[in-house]
Design a protein around this motif. Structure first.
Motif, PDB file in Angstrom:
ATOM      1  N   ALA A  20       0.813  -1.226   0.000  1.00 58.77           N
ATOM      2  CA  ALA A  20       0.000   0.000   0.000  1.00 58.77           C
ATOM      3  C   ALA A  20       0.844   1.272   0.000  1.00 58.77           C
ATOM      4  O   ALA A  20       0.303   2.373  -0.116  1.00 58.77           O
ATOM      5  CB  ALA A  20      -0.941   0.006   1.209  1.00 58.77           C
ATOM      6  N   CYS A  21       2.175   1.127   0.130  1.00 63.54           N
ATOM      7  CA  CYS A  21       3.115   2.269   0.068  1.00 63.54           C
ATOM      8  C   CYS A  21       2.833   3.335   1.127  1.00 63.54           C
ATOM      9  O   CYS A  21       2.987   4.536   0.874  1.00 63.54           O
ATOM     10  CB  CYS A  21       3.097   2.898  -1.326  1.00 63.54           C
ATOM     11  N   VAL A  22       2.431   2.906   2.295  1.00 68.60           N
ATOM     12  CA  VAL A  22       2.300   3.837   3.419  1.00 68.60           C
ATOM     13  C   VAL A  22       3.706   4.114   3.962  1.00 68.60           C
ATOM     14  O   VAL A  22       4.460   3.184   4.237  1.00 68.60           O
ATOM     15  CB  VAL A  22       1.417   3.237   4.534  1.00 68.60           C
ATOM     16  N   PRO A  23       4.106   5.370   4.106  1.00 68.02           N
ATOM     17  CA  PRO A  23       5.442   5.673   4.642  1.00 68.02           C
ATOM     18  C   PRO A  23       5.645   5.037   6.014  1.00 68.02           C
ATOM     19  O   PRO A  23       4.742   5.017   6.846  1.00 68.02           O
ATOM     20  CB  PRO A  23       5.450   7.207   4.728  1.00 68.02           C
ATOM     21  N   LEU A  24       6.837   4.529   6.248  1.00 68.13           N
ATOM     22  CA  LEU A  24       7.113   3.804   7.483  1.00 68.13           C
ATOM     23  C   LEU A  24       6.900   4.659   8.724  1.00 68.13           C
ATOM     24  O   LEU A  24       6.477   4.153   9.769  1.00 68.13           O
ATOM     25  CB  LEU A  24       8.544   3.270   7.461  1.00 68.13           C
ATOM     26  N   ASP A  25       7.196   5.955   8.616  1.00 65.64           N
ATOM     27  CA  ASP A  25       7.049   6.803   9.803  1.00 65.64           C
ATOM     28  C   ASP A  25       5.593   7.141  10.117  1.00 65.64           C
ATOM     29  O   ASP A  25       5.314   7.802  11.123  1.00 65.64           O
ATOM     30  CB  ASP A  25       7.872   8.085   9.665  1.00 65.64           C
TER      31      ASP A  25
END
Length: 231
Positions: free
Chosen positions: A64-69
């Motif tokens: 889903a390419c949610v940023p890790l932070d």
């Protein structure tokens, strides 16, 4: 821009005939499973649940390419905390939106990781996506019974909240009954154990959770199956 006011890529498949089909899990999801905790050490841990948490983290970050932070994993117990940190770090996550891995002093790559904290240390903080690993599957503890800790545990998400645990056990507590009324409850797969789900189990978790992405997956897969591909 990544939009995840709903949990991206989640599909709820009915486990009982009267349950209507649901295209996504909405903003709050409880993933029901029957895994028991290990209490042999100083602090309990639940490896089976940890694998499910890592699978969710991997799916949101890589698929889903949610940023890790923007993802935080919470747990009440230090034993589960250390287990989750080690397992998530071992996945060496990176998303399309994150920069390339940095190089350390010895020339090796260092990978970013999601924030993993205990519920107590996360008081006063928030993040977009919160994944809560309750760890306990067979016994109620003081943490689960303490109202202010319950409040902190379930109120830290700005956009999406996922909790993993055993709802049948939590229904014994009024505070958790109120929490469960406000979320969608889905079994980790079509059958939460090796046996066919009982009527009681199906009533508690009328859906099974599937993860879907036309680009990365050939078809919807259960969270347990997705975790099995990683571990």
């Amino acid at each position: 821009n990544v939009e995840y006011t709903c949990l991206p890529g989640t599909v709820l498949e009915p486990r009982v005939p009267e349950a209507p089909a649901v295209a996504d899990a909405g903003r709050a999801l409880f993933v029901a499973h029957q895994s028991s905790e290990d209490v042999e050490g100083l602090s309990p841990k639940n490896e089976a649940e940890a694998k499910l948490v890592c699978a969710l983290v991997h799916f949101y970050a890589v698929v889903a390419c949610v940023p890790l932070d923007k993802i935080t994993v919470l747990t009440p117990y230090k034993g589960q905390l250390h287990l989750l940190r080690n397992m998530i770090r071992a996945m060496q996550l990176a998303t399309a939106l994150d920069s390339a891995p940095k190089r350390n002093d010895t020339g090796g790559a260092t990978f970013a990781s999601v924030d993993v904290q205990t519920v107590d240390t996360f008081q006063g903080e928030e993040n977009d996506i919160i994944i809560l690993s309750l760890t306990r599957g067979r016994s109620l503890t003081r943490f689960l019974k303490t109202q202010n800790r319950v409040c902190v545990a379930v109120s830290r998400a700005r956009c999406s909240f996922v909790c993993l645990g055993n709802p049948a056990m939590l229904l014994q507590l009024e505070d958790w009954r109120n929490v469960l009324r406000g979320v969608r409850i889905a079994a980790v797969d079509k059958e939460t154990s090796q046996e066919a789900p009982s009527l009681v189990d199906a009533a508690i978790a009328p859906y099974s959770l599937k993860l879907a992405c036309p680009r990365h997956l050939s078809g919807p897969v259960s969270l347990r199956e997705y975790a099995g591909r990683l571990f």
